[in-house]
Design a protein around this motif. Structure first.
Motif, PDB file in Angstrom:
ATOM      1  N   VAL A   1       0.829  -1.108   0.428  1.00  0.00           N
ATOM      2  CA  VAL A   1       0.220  -0.056  -0.158  1.00  0.00           C
ATOM      3  C   VAL A   1       0.958   0.533  -0.026  1.00  0.00           C
ATOM      4  O   VAL A   1       1.633   1.070   0.993  1.00  0.00           O
ATOM      5  CB  VAL A   1      -1.286   0.349   1.249  1.00  0.00           C
ATOM      6  N   HIS A   2       0.961   1.992  -1.302  1.00  0.00           N
ATOM      7  CA  HIS A   2       1.689   3.087  -1.489  1.00  0.00           C
ATOM      8  C   HIS A   2       0.624   4.511  -1.338  1.00  0.00           C
ATOM      9  O   HIS A   2      -1.150   4.686  -2.297  1.00  0.00           O
ATOM     10  CB  HIS A   2       3.050   3.605  -1.987  1.00  0.00           C
ATOM     11  N   PRO A   3       1.150   5.487  -1.550  1.00  0.00           N
ATOM     12  CA  PRO A   3       0.363   6.964  -2.497  1.00  0.00           C
ATOM     13  C   PRO A   3       0.259   6.928  -3.271  1.00  0.00           C
ATOM     14  O   PRO A   3       1.066   7.927  -4.129  1.00  0.00           O
ATOM     15  CB  PRO A   3       0.696   7.798  -1.289  1.00  0.00           C
ATOM     16  N   VAL A   4      -0.319   6.207  -4.712  1.00  0.00           N
ATOM     17  CA  VAL A   4       0.420   6.182  -6.202  1.00  0.00           C
ATOM     18  C   VAL A   4      -0.952   7.313  -6.849  1.00  0.00           C
ATOM     19  O   VAL A   4      -0.378   7.652  -8.010  1.00  0.00           O
ATOM     20  CB  VAL A   4      -0.186   4.646  -6.842  1.00  0.00           C
TER      21      VAL A   4
ATOM     22  N   PRO B   1       6.631   9.753  -5.880  1.00  0.00           N
ATOM     23  CA  PRO B   1       6.922   8.740  -4.296  1.00  0.00           C
ATOM     24  C   PRO B   1       6.230   7.918  -4.535  1.00  0.00           C
ATOM     25  O   PRO B   1       6.952   6.664  -4.186  1.00  0.00           O
ATOM     26  CB  PRO B   1       7.166   9.198  -3.355  1.00  0.00           C
ATOM     27  N   GLY B   2       5.289   6.972  -4.459  1.00  0.00           N
ATOM     28  CA  GLY B   2       4.606   6.768  -4.198  1.00  0.00           C
ATOM     29  C   GLY B   2       4.571   5.221  -5.262  1.00  0.00           C
ATOM     30  O   GLY B   2       4.589   4.608  -5.139  1.00  0.00           O
ATOM     31  N   GLN B   3       4.653   6.332  -6.517  1.00  0.00           N
ATOM     32  CA  GLN B   3       4.942   5.171  -7.236  1.00  0.00           C
ATOM     33  C   GLN B   3       5.802   4.297  -7.145  1.00  0.00           C
ATOM     34  O   GLN B   3       6.348   3.312  -7.780  1.00  0.00           O
ATOM     35  CB  GLN B   3       4.265   6.129  -8.688  1.00  0.00           C
ATOM     36  N   ALA B   4       7.140   5.464  -7.151  1.00  0.00           N
ATOM     37  CA  ALA B   4       8.403   4.319  -6.968  1.00  0.00           C
ATOM     38  C   ALA B   4       8.491   3.894  -6.798  1.00  0.00           C
ATOM     39  O   ALA B   4       9.318   2.506  -6.330  1.00  0.00           O
ATOM     40  CB  ALA B   4       9.180   5.753  -7.033  1.00  0.00           C
ATOM     41  N   CYS B   5       7.833   3.274  -4.757  1.00  0.00           N
ATOM     42  CA  CYS B   5       7.758   2.832  -3.403  1.00  0.00           C
ATOM     43  C   CYS B   5       6.565   1.409  -5.005  1.00  0.00           C
ATOM     44  O   CYS B   5       7.619  -0.365  -4.029  1.00  0.00           O
ATOM     45  CB  CYS B   5       6.846   3.194  -2.661  1.00  0.00           C
ATOM     46  N   ARG B   6       6.279   1.296  -5.315  1.00  0.00           N
ATOM     47  CA  ARG B   6       5.457   0.458  -6.205  1.00  0.00           C
ATOM     48  C   ARG B   6       6.134  -0.486  -6.840  1.00  0.00           C
ATOM     49  O   ARG B   6       6.200  -0.940  -7.201  1.00  0.00           O
ATOM     50  CB  ARG B   6       3.955   0.656  -6.548  1.00  0.00           C
TER      51      ARG B   6
ATOM     52  N   GLY C   1       4.674  -1.151   3.590  1.00  0.00           N
ATOM     53  CA  GLY C   1       3.912  -0.267   3.256  1.00  0.00           C
ATOM     54  C   GLY C   1       4.424   1.024   4.033  1.00  0.00           C
ATOM     55  O   GLY C   1       5.021   0.496   5.585  1.00  0.00           O
ATOM     56  N   SER C   2       4.019   2.524   4.263  1.00  0.00           N
ATOM     57  CA  SER C   2       3.038   2.966   2.535  1.00  0.00           C
ATOM     58  C   SER C   2       3.552   4.384   2.603  1.00  0.00           C
ATOM     59  O   SER C   2       2.557   5.634   2.362  1.00  0.00           O
ATOM     60  CB  SER C   2       1.960   3.206   3.533  1.00  0.00           C
ATOM     61  N   PHE C   3       4.962   4.591   3.186  1.00  0.00           N
ATOM     62  CA  PHE C   3       5.187   6.148   2.437  1.00  0.00           C
ATOM     63  C   PHE C   3       4.793   6.808   3.813  1.00  0.00           C
ATOM     64  O   PHE C   3       6.156   7.740   4.609  1.00  0.00           O
ATOM     65  CB  PHE C   3       5.598   6.467   1.316  1.00  0.00           C
ATOM     66  N   ASP C   4       4.008   7.732   3.345  1.00  0.00           N
ATOM     67  CA  ASP C   4       4.243   8.427   4.828  1.00  0.00           C
ATOM     68  C   ASP C   4       3.338   8.358   6.167  1.00  0.00           C
ATOM     69  O   ASP C   4       3.064   7.078   5.972  1.00  0.00           O
ATOM     70  CB  ASP C   4       2.347   9.384   4.026  1.00  0.00           C
TER      71      ASP C   4
END
Length: 419
Positions: A37-40, A47-52, A107-110
Protein backbone atom coordinates in the motif's frame (compact mmCIF):
# COMPACT_ATOMS: atom_id res chain seq x y z
CA UNK A 1 -3.95 -51.21 -39.97
CA UNK A 2 -4.19 -51.87 -36.25
CA UNK A 3 -7.01 -50.06 -34.55
CA UNK A 4 -5.79 -48.07 -31.53
CA UNK A 5 -6.74 -49.55 -28.19
CA UNK A 6 -9.32 -47.49 -26.28
CA UNK A 7 -8.17 -47.02 -22.71
CA UNK A 8 -10.21 -45.72 -19.82
CA UNK A 9 -8.15 -42.51 -19.80
CA UNK A 10 -8.67 -41.76 -23.50
CA UNK A 11 -12.35 -42.72 -23.22
CA UNK A 12 -12.90 -40.22 -20.37
CA UNK A 13 -10.93 -37.49 -22.14
CA UNK A 14 -12.84 -38.05 -25.39
CA UNK A 15 -16.26 -38.10 -23.81
CA UNK A 16 -15.47 -35.03 -21.67
CA UNK A 17 -14.36 -33.11 -24.74
CA UNK A 18 -17.47 -34.21 -26.63
CA UNK A 19 -19.64 -33.04 -23.76
CA UNK A 20 -17.97 -29.62 -23.87
CA UNK A 21 -15.91 -29.96 -20.69
CA UNK A 22 -12.38 -28.46 -20.66
CA UNK A 23 -9.44 -30.78 -20.11
CA UNK A 24 -8.43 -31.24 -16.46
CA UNK A 25 -6.09 -28.50 -15.19
CA UNK A 26 -2.85 -29.17 -13.41
CA UNK A 27 -2.62 -27.77 -9.87
CA UNK A 28 -1.43 -24.19 -10.00
CA UNK A 29 1.50 -23.21 -7.74
CA UNK A 30 0.38 -21.55 -4.52
CA UNK A 31 1.40 -17.94 -3.92
CA UNK A 32 2.05 -15.92 -0.79
CA UNK A 33 0.05 -12.70 -1.01
CA UNK A 34 1.50 -9.40 0.26
CA UNK A 35 -0.55 -6.22 0.54
CA UNK A 36 1.59 -3.37 -0.77
CA UNK A 37 0.00 0.00 0.00
CA UNK A 38 1.41 3.38 -1.09
CA UNK A 39 0.11 6.80 -2.22
CA UNK A 40 0.16 6.31 -6.00
CA UNK A 41 -2.27 9.18 -6.67
CA UNK A 42 -2.55 12.62 -5.08
CA UNK A 43 0.24 14.99 -3.97
CA UNK A 44 2.58 12.12 -3.00
CA UNK A 45 1.98 10.14 -6.18
CA UNK A 46 5.52 10.36 -7.54
CA UNK A 47 7.28 8.82 -4.52
CA UNK A 48 4.37 6.41 -4.02
CA UNK A 49 4.63 5.15 -7.58
CA UNK A 50 8.39 4.72 -7.12
CA UNK A 51 7.71 2.62 -4.01
CA UNK A 52 5.25 0.41 -5.85
CA UNK A 53 7.60 -0.16 -8.78
CA UNK A 54 10.52 -0.90 -6.43
CA UNK A 55 8.42 -3.51 -4.61
CA UNK A 56 7.22 -5.09 -7.86
CA UNK A 57 10.75 -5.22 -9.28
CA UNK A 58 11.96 -7.02 -6.15
CA UNK A 59 9.05 -9.48 -6.20
CA UNK A 60 9.74 -10.21 -9.87
CA UNK A 61 13.43 -10.82 -9.11
CA UNK A 62 12.62 -13.12 -6.17
CA UNK A 63 10.14 -15.13 -8.23
CA UNK A 64 12.51 -15.38 -11.20
CA UNK A 65 15.22 -16.74 -8.88
CA UNK A 66 12.96 -19.58 -7.72
CA UNK A 67 10.69 -17.95 -5.14
CA UNK A 68 10.83 -18.92 -1.48
CA UNK A 69 13.02 -22.00 -1.82
CA UNK A 70 12.49 -23.40 1.68
CA UNK A 71 8.75 -23.42 0.95
CA UNK A 72 8.94 -25.35 -2.31
CA UNK A 73 9.53 -22.38 -4.59
CA UNK A 74 6.54 -20.44 -3.27
CA UNK A 75 6.00 -17.31 -5.40
CA UNK A 76 5.18 -13.83 -4.11
CA UNK A 77 1.97 -12.14 -5.28
CA UNK A 78 1.42 -8.43 -4.63
CA UNK A 79 -2.04 -7.04 -3.90
CA UNK A 80 -1.51 -3.32 -4.37
CA UNK A 81 -3.35 -0.48 -2.67
CA UNK A 82 -3.50 3.30 -3.08
CA UNK A 83 -4.02 5.67 -0.13
CA UNK A 84 -4.56 8.55 -2.58
CA UNK A 85 -2.32 10.58 -0.21
CA UNK A 86 -5.13 10.58 2.36
CA UNK A 87 -3.94 9.31 5.77
CA UNK A 88 -7.36 7.89 6.68
CA UNK A 89 -7.20 5.67 3.59
CA UNK A 90 -4.33 3.71 5.10
CA UNK A 91 -6.79 1.73 7.19
CA UNK A 92 -9.31 1.38 4.36
CA UNK A 93 -6.75 0.00 1.92
CA UNK A 94 -5.10 -2.24 4.51
CA UNK A 95 -8.46 -3.82 5.31
CA UNK A 96 -9.23 -4.25 1.63
CA UNK A 97 -6.00 -6.06 0.74
CA UNK A 98 -6.22 -8.26 3.85
CA UNK A 99 -9.80 -9.20 2.90
CA UNK A 100 -8.44 -10.16 -0.52
CA UNK A 101 -6.04 -12.61 1.08
CA UNK A 102 -2.90 -10.64 1.97
CA UNK A 103 -0.93 -12.51 4.64
CA UNK A 104 1.56 -9.68 5.18
CA UNK A 105 1.51 -5.91 4.67
CA UNK A 106 4.15 -3.47 3.42
CA UNK A 107 3.94 0.33 3.12
CA UNK A 108 3.07 3.04 3.13
CA UNK A 109 5.45 6.03 2.75
CA UNK A 110 3.75 8.77 4.79
CA UNK A 111 3.52 8.44 8.55
CA UNK A 112 -0.19 9.29 8.76
CA UNK A 113 -1.40 6.46 6.52
CA UNK A 114 1.17 4.07 8.00
CA UNK A 115 -0.20 4.76 11.48
CA UNK A 116 -3.67 3.97 10.18
CA UNK A 117 -2.43 0.65 8.74
CA UNK A 118 -0.93 -0.34 12.10
CA UNK A 119 -4.34 -0.72 13.73
CA UNK A 120 -5.40 -3.18 11.00
CA UNK A 121 -2.19 -5.19 11.35
CA UNK A 122 -2.59 -5.49 15.11
CA UNK A 123 -6.31 -6.24 15.10
CA UNK A 124 -6.20 -8.80 12.30
CA UNK A 125 -2.81 -10.31 13.28
CA UNK A 126 -1.15 -9.53 9.95
CA UNK A 127 2.65 -9.02 10.05
CA UNK A 128 3.45 -5.55 8.72
CA UNK A 129 6.87 -4.42 7.46
CA UNK A 130 7.10 -0.64 7.18
CA UNK A 131 9.30 0.15 4.21
CA UNK A 132 9.06 3.95 4.56
CA UNK A 133 7.63 6.13 7.37
CA UNK A 134 9.68 7.95 9.98
CA UNK A 135 7.44 8.99 12.89
CA UNK A 136 8.78 7.34 16.06
CA UNK A 137 5.37 6.65 17.68
CA UNK A 138 4.32 4.29 14.86
CA UNK A 139 6.31 1.40 16.32
CA UNK A 140 6.96 2.80 19.81
CA UNK A 141 3.26 2.89 20.71
CA UNK A 142 2.73 -0.73 19.67
CA UNK A 143 5.84 -1.88 21.54
CA UNK A 144 4.63 -0.10 24.67
CA UNK A 145 1.15 -1.64 24.46
CA UNK A 146 2.70 -5.11 24.22
CA UNK A 147 5.07 -4.39 27.10
CA UNK A 148 2.16 -3.13 29.22
CA UNK A 149 0.15 -6.27 28.44
CA UNK A 150 -2.53 -4.46 26.45
CA UNK A 151 -1.66 -6.50 23.33
CA UNK A 152 -0.01 -9.90 23.12
CA UNK A 153 2.13 -9.66 20.01
CA UNK A 154 3.78 -6.85 18.05
CA UNK A 155 3.05 -7.39 14.34
CA UNK A 156 4.63 -4.13 13.17
CA UNK A 157 8.34 -3.73 12.31
CA UNK A 158 10.16 -0.99 10.44
CA UNK A 159 13.17 -0.92 8.12
CA UNK A 160 13.54 2.88 7.85
CA UNK A 161 15.18 5.58 9.97
CA UNK A 162 12.99 7.13 12.67
CA UNK A 163 12.50 10.86 13.11
CA UNK A 164 14.79 10.86 16.15
CA UNK A 165 17.55 9.02 14.27
CA UNK A 166 17.13 11.41 11.34
CA UNK A 167 17.64 14.25 13.80
CA UNK A 168 20.80 12.82 15.33
CA UNK A 169 22.41 12.13 11.96
CA UNK A 170 21.35 15.50 10.53
CA UNK A 171 23.00 17.41 13.39
CA UNK A 172 26.13 15.29 12.97
CA UNK A 173 26.20 15.77 9.18
CA UNK A 174 25.58 19.53 9.43
CA UNK A 175 28.49 19.89 11.85
CA UNK A 176 30.80 17.64 9.81
CA UNK A 177 30.04 19.42 6.53
CA UNK A 178 30.54 22.88 8.00
CA UNK A 179 33.90 21.77 9.41
CA UNK A 180 34.96 20.07 6.16
CA UNK A 181 33.99 23.20 4.18
CA UNK A 182 35.92 25.38 6.65
CA UNK A 183 32.92 27.62 7.33
CA UNK A 184 31.30 28.47 10.65
CA UNK A 185 27.64 29.36 10.20
CA UNK A 186 25.88 30.30 13.42
CA UNK A 187 22.28 30.94 12.37
CA UNK A 188 20.08 28.08 11.11
CA UNK A 189 16.36 28.53 10.43
CA UNK A 190 14.28 25.34 10.62
CA UNK A 191 11.18 25.27 8.40
CA UNK A 192 8.81 22.28 8.25
CA UNK A 193 5.51 20.91 6.97
CA UNK A 194 3.12 20.73 9.90
CA UNK A 195 1.85 17.15 9.46
CA UNK A 196 2.69 14.06 11.54
CA UNK A 197 5.89 13.45 9.56
CA UNK A 198 7.07 17.06 9.67
CA UNK A 199 6.29 17.50 13.36
CA UNK A 200 8.17 14.34 14.28
CA UNK A 201 11.16 15.22 12.09
CA UNK A 202 11.31 18.75 13.49
CA UNK A 203 11.14 17.52 17.09
CA UNK A 204 13.86 14.97 16.41
CA UNK A 205 16.15 17.58 14.85
CA UNK A 206 15.61 20.06 17.69
CA UNK A 207 16.12 17.42 20.39
CA UNK A 208 19.33 16.20 18.72
CA UNK A 209 20.57 19.78 18.42
CA UNK A 210 19.94 20.42 22.10
CA UNK A 211 21.72 17.20 23.11
CA UNK A 212 24.75 17.81 20.87
CA UNK A 213 25.00 21.57 21.57
CA UNK A 214 26.95 22.33 18.36
CA UNK A 215 28.50 25.68 17.50
CA UNK A 216 25.51 26.68 15.35
CA UNK A 217 22.06 27.69 16.65
CA UNK A 218 18.50 27.11 15.49
CA UNK A 219 17.42 30.75 15.65
CA UNK A 220 13.89 30.33 14.30
CA UNK A 221 11.40 27.47 13.83
CA UNK A 222 8.72 28.03 11.21
CA UNK A 223 5.93 25.50 10.44
CA UNK A 224 3.45 25.68 7.56
CA UNK A 225 0.14 23.84 6.96
CA UNK A 226 0.57 20.88 4.61
CA UNK A 227 -0.22 21.14 1.75
CA UNK A 228 0.30 24.93 1.67
CA UNK A 229 -1.31 27.38 -0.74
CA UNK A 230 1.29 30.12 -0.28
CA UNK A 231 4.58 30.33 1.65
CA UNK A 232 5.47 33.99 1.17
CA UNK A 233 4.73 34.87 4.81
CA UNK A 234 6.81 31.97 6.13
CA UNK A 235 9.76 32.80 3.85
CA UNK A 236 9.55 36.48 4.81
CA UNK A 237 9.71 35.45 8.46
CA UNK A 238 12.73 33.24 7.72
CA UNK A 239 14.48 36.08 5.87
CA UNK A 240 13.93 38.40 8.83
CA UNK A 241 15.82 35.92 11.04
CA UNK A 242 18.94 36.52 8.91
CA UNK A 243 19.72 32.85 8.31
CA UNK A 244 23.06 31.55 7.16
CA UNK A 245 21.42 28.17 6.48
CA UNK A 246 17.76 27.31 5.87
CA UNK A 247 16.92 23.75 6.96
CA UNK A 248 13.62 22.67 5.33
CA UNK A 249 11.59 19.55 6.09
CA UNK A 250 9.29 19.36 3.08
CA UNK A 251 6.81 17.38 1.10
CA UNK A 252 6.90 17.55 -2.72
CA UNK A 253 3.97 19.99 -2.95
CA UNK A 254 5.45 22.37 -0.39
CA UNK A 255 8.93 22.28 -1.94
CA UNK A 256 7.42 23.49 -5.22
CA UNK A 257 6.32 26.65 -3.39
CA UNK A 258 9.14 27.03 -0.88
CA UNK A 259 12.23 27.06 -3.09
CA UNK A 260 10.93 29.52 -5.73
CA UNK A 261 9.75 31.82 -2.92
CA UNK A 262 13.20 31.75 -1.30
CA UNK A 263 14.69 32.74 -4.67
CA UNK A 264 12.02 35.39 -5.27
CA UNK A 265 12.65 37.06 -1.91
CA UNK A 266 16.42 36.89 -2.51
CA UNK A 267 17.23 35.33 0.85
CA UNK A 268 21.00 35.66 1.25
CA UNK A 269 22.62 32.63 2.92
CA UNK A 270 25.33 30.00 2.62
CA UNK A 271 22.94 27.32 1.46
CA UNK A 272 19.87 25.14 1.94
CA UNK A 273 20.51 21.94 3.93
CA UNK A 274 17.53 19.73 4.83
CA UNK A 275 17.43 17.52 7.96
CA UNK A 276 15.44 14.90 6.01
CA UNK A 277 12.35 14.69 3.86
CA UNK A 278 11.04 14.11 0.33
CA UNK A 279 10.42 16.82 -2.22
CA UNK A 280 14.04 17.74 -2.89
CA UNK A 281 15.33 14.96 -5.15
CA UNK A 282 12.54 13.30 -7.17
CA UNK A 283 12.56 13.50 -10.97
CA UNK A 284 9.36 15.56 -11.07
CA UNK A 285 10.79 18.04 -8.58
CA UNK A 286 14.02 18.38 -10.55
CA UNK A 287 12.08 19.00 -13.74
CA UNK A 288 9.92 21.71 -12.19
CA UNK A 289 12.33 23.42 -9.80
CA UNK A 290 15.40 23.29 -12.06
CA UNK A 291 18.05 25.77 -10.82
CA UNK A 292 16.17 26.43 -7.57
CA UNK A 293 17.23 22.91 -6.53
CA UNK A 294 20.87 23.18 -7.63
CA UNK A 295 23.30 22.79 -4.67
CA UNK A 296 20.46 21.99 -2.24
CA UNK A 297 21.46 19.28 0.25
CA UNK A 298 19.22 17.01 2.27
CA UNK A 299 19.76 14.08 4.61
CA UNK A 300 17.80 11.08 3.31
CA UNK A 301 18.21 7.29 3.13
CA UNK A 302 19.96 6.64 -0.17
CA UNK A 303 21.03 3.68 -2.31
CA UNK A 304 24.60 2.43 -2.06
CA UNK A 305 25.76 3.05 -5.62
CA UNK A 306 29.18 1.61 -4.78
CA UNK A 307 27.45 -1.80 -4.80
CA UNK A 308 27.28 -3.29 -8.35
CA UNK A 309 23.92 -4.93 -7.52
CA UNK A 310 22.48 -1.50 -6.78
CA UNK A 311 23.56 -0.20 -10.17
CA UNK A 312 21.99 -3.21 -11.90
CA UNK A 313 18.68 -2.61 -10.09
CA UNK A 314 18.94 1.12 -10.80
CA UNK A 315 19.31 0.49 -14.52
CA UNK A 316 16.25 -1.78 -14.54
CA UNK A 317 14.30 0.81 -12.59
CA UNK A 318 15.36 3.50 -15.05
CA UNK A 319 14.04 1.41 -17.94
CA UNK A 320 10.78 0.54 -16.23
CA UNK A 321 10.13 4.10 -15.02
CA UNK A 322 10.98 5.97 -18.24
CA UNK A 323 14.29 7.29 -17.00
CA UNK A 324 13.75 7.99 -13.28
CA UNK A 325 16.40 7.61 -10.58
CA UNK A 326 16.49 4.62 -8.21
CA UNK A 327 16.24 6.56 -4.94
CA UNK A 328 15.04 6.57 -1.34
CA UNK A 329 11.53 5.46 -2.21
CA UNK A 330 12.15 2.78 -4.80
CA UNK A 331 15.23 1.54 -2.94
CA UNK A 332 13.62 1.03 0.47
CA UNK A 333 10.58 -0.68 -1.03
CA UNK A 334 12.89 -2.91 -3.07
CA UNK A 335 14.86 -3.86 0.04
CA UNK A 336 11.64 -4.31 2.00
CA UNK A 337 10.43 -7.03 -0.35
CA UNK A 338 13.74 -8.88 -0.07
CA UNK A 339 13.55 -8.63 3.73
CA UNK A 340 10.07 -10.19 3.57
CA UNK A 341 11.43 -12.99 1.37
CA UNK A 342 14.21 -13.59 3.89
CA UNK A 343 11.62 -13.75 6.70
CA UNK A 344 9.47 -16.23 4.79
CA UNK A 345 12.51 -18.43 4.06
CA UNK A 346 13.22 -18.68 7.81
CA UNK A 347 9.68 -18.90 9.19
CA UNK A 348 8.81 -22.38 10.51
CA UNK A 349 5.30 -22.03 9.10
CA UNK A 350 3.45 -19.50 6.96
CA UNK A 351 0.01 -20.52 8.19
CA UNK A 352 0.41 -18.89 11.62
CA UNK A 353 1.21 -15.14 11.63
CA UNK A 354 2.96 -15.49 14.98
CA UNK A 355 5.58 -17.80 13.48
CA UNK A 356 6.20 -15.17 10.80
CA UNK A 357 6.65 -12.59 13.55
CA UNK A 358 9.10 -14.88 15.31
CA UNK A 359 11.16 -14.95 12.12
CA UNK A 360 10.88 -11.15 11.76
CA UNK A 361 12.33 -10.64 15.23
CA UNK A 362 15.38 -12.75 14.31
CA UNK A 363 16.10 -10.91 11.04
CA UNK A 364 19.79 -10.30 10.30
CA UNK A 365 19.84 -9.40 6.63
CA UNK A 366 22.89 -7.91 4.95
CA UNK A 367 21.83 -8.05 1.29
CA UNK A 368 20.16 -4.63 1.12
CA UNK A 369 20.95 -2.11 -1.63
CA UNK A 370 20.62 0.99 0.54
CA UNK A 371 23.33 2.61 2.66
CA UNK A 372 23.00 1.01 6.10
CA UNK A 373 25.09 1.20 9.25
CA UNK A 374 25.09 -2.61 9.48
CA UNK A 375 22.78 -5.56 8.76
CA UNK A 376 19.01 -5.13 8.96
CA UNK A 377 18.03 -6.13 12.49
CA UNK A 378 15.02 -5.14 14.58
CA UNK A 379 15.41 -3.82 18.13
CA UNK A 380 13.04 -4.10 21.08
CA UNK A 381 10.81 -1.37 19.63
CA UNK A 382 10.66 -3.03 16.22
CA UNK A 383 12.96 -0.58 14.43
CA UNK A 384 16.11 -1.21 12.42
CA UNK A 385 18.69 0.91 14.23
CA UNK A 386 21.10 0.38 11.32
CA UNK A 387 18.80 2.26 8.93
CA UNK A 388 20.60 5.58 8.48
CA UNK A 389 20.34 8.56 6.13
CA UNK A 390 22.97 9.86 3.71
CA UNK A 391 23.53 13.51 2.83
CA UNK A 392 22.79 14.01 -0.84
CA UNK A 393 23.18 17.13 -2.96
CA UNK A 394 21.68 18.20 -6.27
CA UNK A 395 24.63 18.69 -8.60
CA UNK A 396 24.14 19.30 -12.34
CA UNK A 397 20.46 18.50 -11.77
CA UNK A 398 21.17 15.05 -10.35
CA UNK A 399 20.92 13.85 -6.73
CA UNK A 400 24.24 12.34 -5.57
CA UNK A 401 25.56 11.07 -2.23
CA UNK A 402 28.11 13.52 -0.79
CA UNK A 403 28.42 12.62 2.93
CA UNK A 404 29.61 10.73 4.96
CA UNK A 405 32.86 9.95 3.17
CA UNK A 406 32.27 6.19 3.01
CA UNK A 407 28.96 6.74 1.18
CA UNK A 408 29.97 9.72 -0.97
CA UNK A 409 30.32 9.33 -4.73
CA UNK A 410 31.09 13.01 -5.29
CA UNK A 411 32.50 15.95 -3.30
CA UNK A 412 29.87 18.37 -1.96
CA UNK A 413 29.85 22.05 -2.86
CA UNK A 414 29.26 24.35 0.12
CA UNK A 415 28.71 27.29 0.46
CA UNK A 416 26.45 27.53 -2.55
CA UNK A 417 28.15 29.50 -5.35
CA UNK A 418 26.66 32.95 -5.87
CA UNK A 419 24.74 33.40 -9.10
Amino acid sequence: MTKPRLTRRTFLATTAAAAGFPPPLRAQPKTFKIGVVHPVTGPLAEPGQACRLGAQMAADAINAAGGIKSKGGLKLELIVGDTQTKPENGRVEAERVVNQGAQMLMGSFDSGSTSAMVSVAQQKRVPFLIDIAAADPITANVAKSVKDGEQKVQYVYRNFPTGSSFGRKAVQYFTDIFKEANVSPKRVVLMYCNDLFGQNQARGFQAAHKAANPSWEIVEVIPWPEPPSDLSTEVSRAKAAKPEVIAPITRPASALLLLPEIAKQRVEMLGIVGPGGPGLYEAGQLAQLKQNLEYVMTSVPWPNFKNPKTNTAAEEFRKRSSGKTFDTNSGYSYDGMFVIADILERASSLDDPDTIVDAMKKTNYSGGLMNYGGPIVFNEVGDNANAIPTMIQILSQKPVAVWPREAAVQKFIFPRPKA
